[in-house]
Design an enzyme around this catalytic site. Structure first.
Site, PDB file in Angstrom:
ATOM      1  N   GLU A  57       0.813  -0.922  -0.060  1.00 31.96           N
ATOM      2  CA  GLU A  57      -0.141   0.111  -0.302  1.00 31.96           C
ATOM      3  C   GLU A  57       0.324   1.345  -0.403  1.00 31.96           C
ATOM      4  O   GLU A  57       0.895   2.303   1.178  1.00 31.96           O
ATOM      5  CB  GLU A  57      -1.144  -0.009   1.302  1.00 31.96           C
ATOM      6  CG  GLU A  57      -2.309  -1.425   0.878  1.00 31.96           C
ATOM      7  CD  GLU A  57      -2.855  -1.645   2.358  1.00 31.96           C
ATOM      8  OE1 GLU A  57      -2.611  -0.739   3.069  1.00 31.96           O
ATOM      9  OE2 GLU A  57      -3.748  -2.258   2.097  1.00 31.96           O
ATOM     10  N   ASN A  81       2.811   3.350   7.027  1.00 30.63           N
ATOM     11  CA  ASN A  81       1.449   1.457   7.355  1.00 30.63           C
ATOM     12  C   ASN A  81       1.244   1.413   8.570  1.00 30.63           C
ATOM     13  O   ASN A  81       2.599   1.037   9.615  1.00 30.63           O
ATOM     14  CB  ASN A  81       1.865   0.927   5.886  1.00 30.63           C
ATOM     15  CG  ASN A  81       0.556  -0.358   5.510  1.00 30.63           C
ATOM     16  OD1 ASN A  81       0.052  -1.044   6.632  1.00 30.63           O
ATOM     17  ND2 ASN A  81      -0.438   0.466   4.563  1.00 30.63           N
ATOM     18  N   HIS A 126     -18.092  -9.089   5.454  1.00 27.24           N
ATOM     19  CA  HIS A 126     -17.114  -9.085   5.766  1.00 27.24           C
ATOM     20  C   HIS A 126     -16.751  -9.392   6.929  1.00 27.24           C
ATOM     21  O   HIS A 126     -17.212  -9.645   7.869  1.00 27.24           O
ATOM     22  CB  HIS A 126     -16.874  -7.553   5.972  1.00 27.24           C
ATOM     23  CG  HIS A 126     -16.000  -6.848   6.789  1.00 27.24           C
ATOM     24  ND1 HIS A 126     -15.330  -6.305   7.687  1.00 27.24           N
ATOM     25  CD2 HIS A 126     -14.276  -6.401   5.968  1.00 27.24           C
ATOM     26  CE1 HIS A 126     -13.832  -6.040   7.669  1.00 27.24           C
ATOM     27  NE2 HIS A 126     -13.265  -6.242   6.350  1.00 27.24           N
ATOM     28  N   HIS A 127     -15.102  -9.963   6.818  1.00 28.47           N
ATOM     29  CA  HIS A 127     -14.207 -11.012   7.696  1.00 28.47           C
ATOM     30  C   HIS A 127     -12.949 -10.110   8.091  1.00 28.47           C
ATOM     31  O   HIS A 127     -12.323 -10.600   7.328  1.00 28.47           O
ATOM     32  CB  HIS A 127     -14.061 -12.572   7.191  1.00 28.47           C
ATOM     33  CG  HIS A 127     -15.495 -13.249   7.194  1.00 28.47           C
ATOM     34  ND1 HIS A 127     -15.109 -14.081   6.467  1.00 28.47           N
ATOM     35  CD2 HIS A 127     -16.535 -13.322   7.585  1.00 28.47           C
ATOM     36  CE1 HIS A 127     -16.629 -14.603   6.865  1.00 28.47           C
ATOM     37  NE2 HIS A 127     -17.198 -14.334   7.342  1.00 28.47           N
ATOM     38  N   GLU A 128     -12.283  -9.650   8.867  1.00 23.96           N
ATOM     39  CA  GLU A 128     -11.213  -8.865   9.471  1.00 23.96           C
ATOM     40  C   GLU A 128     -11.056 -10.109  10.011  1.00 23.96           C
ATOM     41  O   GLU A 128     -11.079  -9.921  11.765  1.00 23.96           O
ATOM     42  CB  GLU A 128     -11.715  -7.498  10.078  1.00 23.96           C
ATOM     43  CG  GLU A 128     -10.735  -6.794  10.085  1.00 23.96           C
ATOM     44  CD  GLU A 128      -9.358  -7.022   9.109  1.00 23.96           C
ATOM     45  OE1 GLU A 128      -8.248  -7.570   9.771  1.00 23.96           O
ATOM     46  OE2 GLU A 128      -9.413  -6.027   8.006  1.00 23.96           O
ATOM     47  N   HIS A 138      -8.219  -8.758   1.160  1.00 26.11           N
ATOM     48  CA  HIS A 138      -7.417  -7.368   0.610  1.00 26.11           C
ATOM     49  C   HIS A 138      -6.625  -7.296   1.768  1.00 26.11           C
ATOM     50  O   HIS A 138      -6.395  -8.618   3.225  1.00 26.11           O
ATOM     51  CB  HIS A 138      -8.384  -6.293   1.552  1.00 26.11           C
ATOM     52  CG  HIS A 138      -9.906  -5.658   0.652  1.00 26.11           C
ATOM     53  ND1 HIS A 138      -9.267  -3.856   0.441  1.00 26.11           N
ATOM     54  CD2 HIS A 138     -10.224  -5.996  -0.260  1.00 26.11           C
ATOM     55  CE1 HIS A 138     -10.439  -3.841  -0.406  1.00 26.11           C
ATOM     56  NE2 HIS A 138     -11.030  -5.196  -0.583  1.00 26.11           N
ATOM     57  N   GLU A 139      -5.165  -6.424   1.768  1.00 28.12           N
ATOM     58  CA  GLU A 139      -4.529  -7.043   2.246  1.00 28.12           C
ATOM     59  C   GLU A 139      -2.997  -8.111   2.217  1.00 28.12           C
ATOM     60  O   GLU A 139      -2.308  -8.667   2.868  1.00 28.12           O
ATOM     61  CB  GLU A 139      -4.316  -6.696   3.883  1.00 28.12           C
ATOM     62  CG  GLU A 139      -4.675  -5.159   4.652  1.00 28.12           C
ATOM     63  CD  GLU A 139      -6.441  -5.116   4.071  1.00 28.12           C
ATOM     64  OE1 GLU A 139      -6.664  -4.582   3.990  1.00 28.12           O
ATOM     65  OE2 GLU A 139      -7.327  -5.726   4.705  1.00 28.12           O
ATOM     66  N   GLU A 166      -7.727  -6.073  -2.923  1.00 31.29           N
ATOM     67  CA  GLU A 166      -6.924  -5.284  -3.334  1.00 31.29           C
ATOM     68  C   GLU A 166      -5.338  -5.090  -3.263  1.00 31.29           C
ATOM     69  O   GLU A 166      -5.363  -5.065  -4.321  1.00 31.29           O
ATOM     70  CB  GLU A 166      -7.651  -4.296  -1.360  1.00 31.29           C
ATOM     71  CG  GLU A 166      -6.599  -3.210  -0.850  1.00 31.29           C
ATOM     72  CD  GLU A 166      -6.722  -2.932   0.012  1.00 31.29           C
ATOM     73  OE1 GLU A 166      -7.545  -1.093   0.553  1.00 31.29           O
ATOM     74  OE2 GLU A 166      -7.025  -3.489   1.035  1.00 31.29           O
ATOM     75  N   GLU A 176      -9.307   4.108  -0.292  1.00 29.83           N
ATOM     76  CA  GLU A 176      -9.017   3.820   0.471  1.00 29.83           C
ATOM     77  C   GLU A 176      -8.144   5.739   1.422  1.00 29.83           C
ATOM     78  O   GLU A 176      -8.650   5.966   2.581  1.00 29.83           O
ATOM     79  CB  GLU A 176      -9.531   3.015   1.910  1.00 29.83           C
ATOM     80  CG  GLU A 176      -8.277   2.410   1.715  1.00 29.83           C
ATOM     81  CD  GLU A 176      -7.985   0.969   2.418  1.00 29.83           C
ATOM     82  OE1 GLU A 176      -8.525   0.987   3.076  1.00 29.83           O
ATOM     83  OE2 GLU A 176      -6.947  -0.045   2.502  1.00 29.83           O
TER      84      GLU A 176
END
Length: 707
Positions: A165, A187, A407-409, A477-478, A496, A502
């Protein structure tokens, strides 16, 4: 159609050409039996002689020298395959191959170097056959070199084991070292390794006009590759992401590495059109992929990214234990975004304007201390906050013909996620969620490991394959940047894995960022960039956030065409779209899946113009994104079907538009076009244009001027 021809040739036949004969690959053993290769394009050197090899841990003799050629085999291959989703209805996979079988006489070991030469570039990998003297082994370093022919201009981000990122830097190769300090920006998790280390996909341009891209394909059961530059000799060497012990890869023969790739052309558009990365991956592994559906969605996300709303439900608790903390007794903070009432507003908006889905973040308990505490058991992925009624939301969405997106963080606690995966996916199917956005923010647990090490790469793959068992699409993502795996596992519908939109709410990205991404991040697969922001002044959403989106509205519309994804979000708040409904119409109309894509103009860091034909229709959409320098884009509509008439709706920057000072100034006009029409259209700094081109009857063109 598949064509395959293999022949055993003499040991001197260590050269192959691409099917169109523009590229030539030459292999040789250098002094002391060191394997090496070189690559030319139309007679011009692309890669100078570059050595190959692998250092093995705790091994007196590594796989770097002492080789002799046991045999070489050349072959040709030609097939056409149909992707589940993509930029093209069909993809041709055509290459000539050189297989070099090497023996290391002192150890009685053998390896295979396999080279595939396409019209658009080179892919090669190491293979380890079953053998007595090479069973289990640990790679401590991969010594693959890419020797450049000069001090090329490069578009690069810092080499980092934990994040991609970053904003792209543009510099000479010799200048990477002096720019590295400014390139490494803050980051939530990052681990740089070298003052000249950069990430793939790396885009370069030589002084004599060659466009060169270095990357990898089919990253499976191996650590991600970075590139470390010897800036005195202009030689890149592969640099693998280590695990907590410093080891790069644990191997068991028979096995192979990912492909190392070099895409090259004298036309920047051909870099963008290349499908070589996909072609180096295995065919689809899912028997019936009919459940994988490209979608357009909205969501409860941007209001939290900007700070208008929060993921957490309460501000009372500094620490949370799942199963012990009583959220029913907690006082809500009145900023929580994922409430039943708020989510219904998004469902209503999606239903009214024809969107397929709604994403909701912050719906599940645990966000009060989800980050930065080395916390293993962070979320259980099934327990909602008291103000989010799962069953009511499910019924409401079904009644509006809208699909919900989960959504799963994970908070990068990969062990915790794996222990919950089956239960989480079963829970999703119970409540009608067919797609999940997963996240890996923060340092990896177990402690000390890295986001792109072999073990963590295997975790991402495990989650994809487990999701396929439940017919669930994944938007990770990430995670590690994609390497064409979407061909094999098309339920990996997007990623992502780069600096997304963002960051426009975290201080901004360079206005030319979106002109670089197609040449770098998107080489390996689609990106969930989350386009469609119409309110550029973030302080209007959150007075405490003075960030600015460095883009015009016309540029934001064009992103739906230039940044490919079969999963596209209209990311802004519904109320901001209501202010610009005429511009919002393009987002409603634009496709997400394509039969044909034509790159009309391209120059990395400056501009990209793409035309795409929507799958199953005769409708075309064009997008142009522009960097810092204003320019006039000139395109032909010769891609349209002969003899047919179309109405083109052009969404462009107003004359006085500017990404910083006047980003919401745009013009919309309709013109009649056919395949002989041409357009000259000005794009301002950070601007662009978008066009919808719909086939029309004569009666529908009355009163509309011809272009």
């Amino acid at each position: 159609m598949v064509f395959f021809l293999a022949t055993t040739v003499t040991l001197s036949a260590q050269q192959i050409s691409s099917p169109d004969e523009n590229l030539t690959l030459e292999f040789e053993l250098q002094e002391n039996g060191v394997p090496a290769y070189q690559l030319t394009y139309k007679g011009r050197e692309v890669i100078k002689p570059s050595s190959l090899g692998l250092e093995l841990k705790d091994d007196e003799v590594s796989l770097v020298d002492g080789f002799s050629i046991a045999d070489t085999v050349t072959s040709s291959f030609d097939e056409t395959w149909e992707p589940v989703w993509g930029e093209e209805k069909e993809i041709r996979n055509q290459y000539n191959e050189l297989e070099v079988i090497l023996n290391q006489n002192d150890t009685d070991r053998s390896i295979v170097l396999r080279f595939r030469l396409f019209n658009d570039g080179l892919g090669f990998r190491y293979e380890f056959p079953q053998q007595e003297n090479l069973g289990h082994f640990i790679i401590s370093d991969e010594k693959t070199q890419f020797a450049m022919t000069g001090d090329h201009t490069a578009f690069w981000i810092p080499g980092d084991y934990d994040t991609q990122e970053y904003d792209y830097m543009e510099s000479r190769l010799s200048e990477i070292r002096q720019h590295m300090e400014n390139a490494v920006t803050e980051n939530l998790s990052q681990t740089s390794f070298s003052p000249t280390g950069v990430q793939t996909s790396l885009m370069m341009k030589s002084d004599d006009g060659l466009y060169i891209n270095l990357h990898e394909a089919a990253l499976i059961d191996y650590s991600a590759m970075h590139l470390d530059l010897d800036d005195e000799n202009m030689i890149f060497e592969s640099w693998l992401t280590p695990d907590v012990k410093g080891n790069k890869a644990y191997m068991i023969a028979p096995s192979n590495t990912p492909w190392r790739t070099v895409i090259v052309s004298d036309d920047a558009r051909e870099i963008l059109a290349s499908k070589m990365t996909y072609n180096l991956n295995d065919p689809i592994a899912i028997d019936d992929a009919s459940w994988i559906k490209p979608i357009k969605y909205v969501g409860v996300w941007w209001e939290m990214i900007t700070g208008k709303s929060s993921w957490n439900y309460t501000d009372e608790y500094s620490a949370v234990k799942l199963g012990e903390t009583d959220f029913e007794a907690a006082t809500p903070n009145d900023t929580h975004g994922a409430t039943t009432e708020n989510v219904k507003k998004y469902i209503d908006f999606a239903s009214e304007h024809g969107f397929d889905g709604v994403l909701v973040e912050g719906w599940n308990i645990g966000w009060e201390d989800w980050f930065g505490n080395s916390k293993d058991y962070v979320f259980d992925f099934v327990t909602p906050y008291p103000d989010f009624d799962l069953e009511e939301i499910q019924k409401y969405a079904e009644g509006k013909n809208v699909k919900m997106i989960m959504h799963h963080e994970t908070s990068s606690s990969v062990r915790n996620y794996e222990r919950h995966l089956d239960t989480a996916y079963q829970f999703m199917k119970k409540y009608g969620y067919d797609a999940v956005k997963s996240g890996y923010v923060g340092d990896i647990l177990p402690r000390g490991d890295n986001h792109y090490s072999q073990w963590i790469v295997n975790h991402y793959q495990y989650a994809i394959e487990k999701a396929a068992d439940y017919e669930i699409m994944v938007n990770a993502h990430e995670a590690v940047r994609p390497t064409g795996i979407g061909r094999t596992w098309p339920n990996l519908i997007s990623n992502e894995s780069a600096r997304g939109q963002e960051y426009q709410a975290f201080g901004g990205s360079k206005p030319n960022h979106v002109t670089v991404l197609p040449f770098t991040r998107l080489i390996g697969g689609p990106m969930d960039y989350t386009p469609g922001i119409f309110e550029m002044d973030i302080s209007k959403l959150n007075p405490n956030n003075d960030s600015h989106v460095n883009s015009t509205i016309a540029n934001q519309l064009a992103l739906y065409v230039t940044l490919y994804s079969p999963l596209q979000m209209a990311a802004d708040l519904p109320e901001n779209y209501m202010r610009f409904m005429d511009a919002f119409q393009f987002i409603k109309d634009v496709g997400v899946d394509w039969d044909e894509s034509i790159y009309l103009e391209a120059e990395p860091g400056d501009y990209v113009t793409v035309a795409r034909k929507e799958k199953g229709t005769n409708d075309w959409f064009v997008g142009n994104v522009n960097g810092e320098t204003p320019r006039t884009s000139k395109i032909s509509f010769d891609f349209l079907e002969k003899g047919k008439t179309y109405v083109a709706t052009i969404y462009s920057d107003a004359k006085d538009a500017h990404y910083k000072d006047n980003p919401q100034a745009y013009k919309i006009r309709k013109v009649v076009v056919n395949n002989r029409s041409e357009l000259s259209q000005r794009s301002v700094p950070g601007g662009g244009y978008a066009i919808s081109i719909l086939e029309a009857e004569k009666s529908e063109t009355r009163g509309i001027k011809k272009l």
